[in-house]
Design an enzyme around this catalytic site. Structure first.
Site, PDB file in Angstrom:
ATOM      1  N   GLU A 158      62.673 -72.013 -90.561  1.00  0.00           N
ATOM      2  CA  GLU A 158      63.461 -73.100 -91.160  1.00  0.00           C
ATOM      3  C   GLU A 158      62.551 -74.167 -91.784  1.00  0.00           C
ATOM      4  OE1 GLU A 158      67.823 -73.176 -89.112  1.00  0.00           O
ATOM      5  OE2 GLU A 158      66.354 -74.586 -88.317  1.00  0.00           O
ATOM      6  N   GLU A 232      70.197 -66.319 -88.113  1.00  0.00           N
ATOM      7  CA  GLU A 232      70.756 -67.025 -86.951  1.00  0.00           C
ATOM      8  C   GLU A 232      72.240 -67.271 -87.197  1.00  0.00           C
ATOM      9  OE1 GLU A 232      68.675 -70.515 -85.755  1.00  0.00           O
ATOM     10  OE2 GLU A 232      66.692 -69.558 -85.853  1.00  0.00           O
TER      11      GLU A 232
END
Length: 581
Positions: A158, A232
């Site tokens: 991320e 995710e």
């Protein structure tokens, strides 16, 4: 093992169309004797893959030495995954977030003043290069191109939510390739961060828990060709001390999963099985206010903290069966649990009295931080003398994260970073009275710019406006508890270790109930279960069955304040606290 390729609109496995159906399962959050059980349950739910981060701060706790023992024996975990017929997505970071202490970055990086983490700062890159140089050769045999289960490897984590230093990500890509990682690489970002976090030539994937159609469209707009992948899929969430236990409807999460799979996307559930932040490993968030994460990482996942199936397990299995073959196996049964009440802890020892057995003091003009002491987890005890008798106003410029203050061993107050405390008043009984600050690391920040999170006393300490000089700083890491416990009718005042034993006929999972206790840590047979705190929401600590044994079992509790009872209970159910109405 088959090799993964990326096609124009999907994955291929040895040339045949393939959809990744994965779930996050962090080996470092599960007792190693339970790995096989959790992996087998992943396969039974219909998953063909598991994914795991690699926590740098566990594997290289001391710079220059990479460890693989016990609960961090990643090669063994990969062997077990392959034995269960599961592929693996490997996520080595170096930063992992994961609500994990410091986002997985080792604390010794912060001993370098001014270091800029997750950038091309040469000091940071040198540490990353050295670590990957030790880590990746050990894992190379587990790549699918060499017969292993690892079909793809993630680059950073991320990054688009943190920075836009493309040269940093390019460096990591080159580093992975130089060390022989020849399976597909991928990045993962929240949809709004894809432009900042993705790099040419590396598959971009998205993270989200809702709005599947909208978010997959954003991913496709950013990446017109290639597989759609949700690295995710957030099916639950984590909890913080002082909050509530966060849950998500199984039906709602299953509907979003169905939409994701109907769009042809591959997916990895975050989490399939969360596990536990054993020891001092839970992280924290700091968006203007510091918020430490609880010990449990149950995550309201398909498998709960003890590995038992939840409503999501059944709901997700039914969804997966609409899109892919699912093994014809019965739903797993819950594990056996122990219920033993009123386990007495009659022997005690004061932490302050035993401090010289728990760490070596360092003298300096100011309190030393944990990083300066070479310490990652636990506490630091900072001590000086008060110059005179009478009223004292103590002003501490920076507390990270919670300082209990004592005068000649008597508690006089607490300073908490979370509450933005920095000052308190008390009375000094005499010149030369001892002033102790027991400072707890409650978890380094794991997300955002706050990851530069040094621990201990971070600034000046003033007494009645004057700088306090002449300190000793003692690291209290609590790696071993060989202490002089004695029977006590009335325990010492202040932080105290309490010890007792319980005789069991057999070993099984259980939950340590600390009702009546205030705040501290607990161990069973030397295994550090983690932190407890009466503010909740979590009220019981998970005890893995393999930690226990038939016969006598030792329980040690470090209570930082006071307890209303000298006993604990072993309960057969979890208690993660109240949920939002």
């Amino acid at each position: 093992m088959p090799e993964l390729q990326t096609g124009a609109d999907g994955f291929l496995l040895d040339g045949a169309p393939f959809r990744i159906l994965s779930g996050a399962l962090h080996y470092f959050r599960v007792h190693p004797d339970q790995w096989t059980d959790r992996l087998r349950k992943a396969r039974a739910m219909g998953l063909n893959t598991v994914d795991t981060y690699i926590p740098w701060n566990l594997h290289e706790r001391r710079r220059g030495t990479v460890e693989w023992d016990g609960g961090i024996d990643l090669p063994r975990f990969l062997d077990l995954a392959a034995a269960e017929g599961l592929h693996v997505l490997l996520r080595p970071g170096p930063y992992i977030c994961a609500e994990w202490e410091g986002g997985g970055l080792p604390s010794w990086l912060l001993a370098e003043p001014g270091i800029r983490l997750r950038t091309t700062d040469p000091r940071y890159l040198a540490a990353v290069d050295a670590y990957f140089g030790r880590l990746l050769p050990r894992l190379a045999p587990y790549l699918s191109t060499r017969g292993g289960p690892v079909i793809a490897v993630q680059v950073e984590n991320e990054y688009g939510a943190y920075g836009d230093d493309a040269a940093y990500i390019d460096h990591l890509v080159d580093l992975l390739r130089r060390h022989g990682v020849d399976v597909p690489l991928f990045t993962c970002d929240q949809p709004g961060d894809l432009a900042r976090g993705s790099v040419p030539g590396v598959l971009a994937t998205a993270n989200f828990g809702s709005g599947a159609e909208r978010n997959l469209a954003l991913l496709r707009a950013r990446q017109p060709e290639g597989p759609l992948m949700v690295t995710e899929f957030w099916n639950g969430w984590f909890d913080r001390w002082g909050g509530v236990h966060t849950t998500r409807s199984a039906a709602e999460a299953a509907a979003e999963l169905d939409t994701t799979l109907a769009a042809g996307a591959s997916v990895s559930l975050y989490m399939f099985h969360g596990g536990t932040n054993f020891g001092f490993t839970s992280g924290a968030n700091d968006k203007h206010t510091y918020r430490p994460t609880v010990t449990s990482y149950d995550y309201d996942a398909p498998l709960d903290e003890a590995g038992d199936p939840t409503a999501k397990y059944t709901a997700f299995r039914e969804v997966i069966a609409r899109h892919a073959p699912v093994p014809d196996l019965p739903a797993p049964a819950p594990s056996k649990k122990l219920n033993v009440l009123d386990v007495r802890l009659p022997r005690s020892v004061s932490l302050l009295a035993a401090a010289d057995l728990l760490g070596t003091a360092v003298d300096a003009e100011r309190p030393r931080t944990m990083e300066e002491l070479g310490q990652d987890f636990g506490f630091v005890l900072c001590t000086t003398e008060l110059p005179a008798a009478g009223p004292v106003e103590l002003d501490v410029e920076g507390v990270a994260d919670r300082a209990q203050v004592f005068v000649d061993g008597q508690p006089v107050g607490v300073l908490e970073r979370e509450s933005h405390h920095r000052a308190l008043a008390f009375v000094s009984p005499a010149p030369g009275a001892r002033l102790d600050l027991l400072v707890e690391n409650q978890g380094r920040v794991n997300y955002g710019p706050g990851i530069h999170d040094r621990k201990g006393i971070l600034g000046e300490v003033r007494l009645n406006g004057r700088r306090a000089r002449g300190w000793t700083s003692r690291p209290i890491a609590l790696a071993g508890l060989d202490l002089p416990f004695r029977p006590t009718d009335v325990p010492p005042v202040g932080p105290t270790f309490h010890r007792g034993t319980v005789a069991l006929e057999e070993a099984a999972d259980t939950y340590l109930d600390l009702t009546g206790w205030t705040k501290g840590n607990a161990w069973v047979n030397g295994f550090h279960l983690g932190r407890y705190w009466s503010r909740g929401p979590q009220r019981r600590l998970y005890v893995p069955g393999p930690v226990l044994r038939a016969g006598d079992n030792e329980i040690v509790v470090l209570e930082l304040h006071a307890t209303a009872r000298r006993s604990v209970d072993l309960r057969d159910t979890a208690d993660l606290g109240p949920t939002e109405e």
